[in-house]
Design an enzyme around this catalytic site. Structure first.
Site, PDB file in Angstrom:
ATOM      1  N   ASP A  99     -84.071  72.017  16.470  1.00 48.44           N
ATOM      2  CA  ASP A  99     -83.053  73.125  17.247  1.00 48.44           C
ATOM      3  C   ASP A  99     -83.226  74.335  16.681  1.00 48.44           C
ATOM      4  OD1 ASP A  99     -81.071  72.649  18.760  1.00 48.44           O
ATOM      5  OD2 ASP A  99     -79.908  71.975  16.987  1.00 48.44           O
ATOM      6  N   HIS A 128     -91.362  73.514  22.893  1.00 51.87           N
ATOM      7  CA  HIS A 128     -90.276  72.880  21.637  1.00 51.87           C
ATOM      8  C   HIS A 128     -90.183  72.296  20.436  1.00 51.87           C
ATOM      9  CE1 HIS A 128     -86.173  72.242  23.522  1.00 51.87           C
ATOM     10  NE2 HIS A 128     -85.436  71.619  22.270  1.00 51.87           N
ATOM     11  N   THR A 155     -84.695  80.741  19.281  1.00 52.26           N
ATOM     12  CA  THR A 155     -85.637  81.220  18.893  1.00 52.26           C
ATOM     13  C   THR A 155     -86.529  81.671  20.364  1.00 52.26           C
ATOM     14  OG1 THR A 155     -85.570  79.859  17.745  1.00 52.26           O
ATOM     15  CG2 THR A 155     -88.350  81.021  17.937  1.00 52.26           C
TER      16      THR A 155
END
Length: 258
Positions: free
Chosen positions: A190, A186, A195
């Site tokens: 955001d 992560h 992605t």
């Protein structure tokens, strides 16, 4: 060569290959572009962009987006701008090699209307957690102080895998695992899901060719988004304690999209 990987687990690879359909190669080879596509418009890039955005809660319908993108029908900018950004990122991926710099560029493009400008294309510098719609925390990502090293490991593994000779089952396995490891790291403030799904398909295309862009994986993930998130959750609550031995249900979703 695979024993050189630093972050992508390989323990499930043998069992995975036994579970994937024997006709995966044939299914992949039979993929073809839609008749509605032109040199300026890709139907399947629209499918990818719309459904990857819908997974994140965007209120957009494929039919409306095709009218906008293919036929120039105007909608309110707020209705299409995030999907247009993601479409552009997919187009960028089609034309460029997968590496650290280009992934950062793709993220910058797709996050144009998601995060503030100073965060676009940049790794996050704060703690990150994932919560359910009702506010319950379901995952704590890696500390920002360890983030850079984890991404360096991922990029190292990508370099190894992009140069390795892999059969189609192995390519699909590692595409899904790259997707999974990326979203568990992560790395951005955001847009990590968008992605990660782009990264998965980008890897497939680099290894197998342009037919990869015709796979409707994002649509399948959206149509099974509860299972998609459940398969992400079962690995564990915190990054440091993730159990990738539980990843098989997630890994099998991609080949099932064919």
């Amino acid at each position: 060569m695979l024993n050189e990987l630093k972050i992508i687990p390989v323990e499930l690879l043998e069992n995975y290959c036994l579970q994937v359909d024997n006709d995966l190669q044939l299914k992949f080879e039979n993929l073809q572009d839609a008749e509605i596509s032109t040199s300026e418009f890709s139907f399947y890039t629209s499918v990818s962009s719309v459904y990857s955005s819908k997974i994140e809660g965007e209120d957009i319908e494929l039919d409306s987006y095709i009218k906008h993108k293919r036929f120039g029908i105007e909608f309110l900018p707020d209705y299409t701008k995030k999907i247009d950004d993601l479409y552009f990122a997919y187009d960028f991926a089609k034309a460029n090699l997968l590496n650290a710099d280009n992934l950062a560029n793709a993220y910058e493009f797709l996050s144009k209307h998601i995060v503030a400008k100073n965060y676009q294309g940049k790794l996050r510098s704060s703690n990150m957690y994932v919560s359910t719609p009702d506010g319950r925390i379901e995952y704590f990502a890696i500390s920002p102080f360890k983030l850079q090293k984890e991404m360096e490991k991922l990029y190292y593994d990508l370099t190894i895998l992009l140069s390795a000779k892999l059969n189609i089952n192995e390519v699909f396995f590692f595409a899904s695992m790259i997707h999974l490891v990326f979203v568990k790291i992560h790395p951005f403030n955001d847009g990590n899901g968008r992605t990660g799904r782009l990264l998965e398909k980008w890897f497939l295309a680099q290894k197998l060719g342009e037919n990869a862009w015709f796979i409707e994986s994002e649509k399948m993930y959206y149509e099974n988004h509860q299972k998609y998130y459940e398969n992400l959750r079962i690995l564990g609550l915190e990054y440091e304690e993730l159990d990738y031995k539980k990843a098989m249900p997630f890994l099998l979703m991609l080949p099932n999209s064919l």
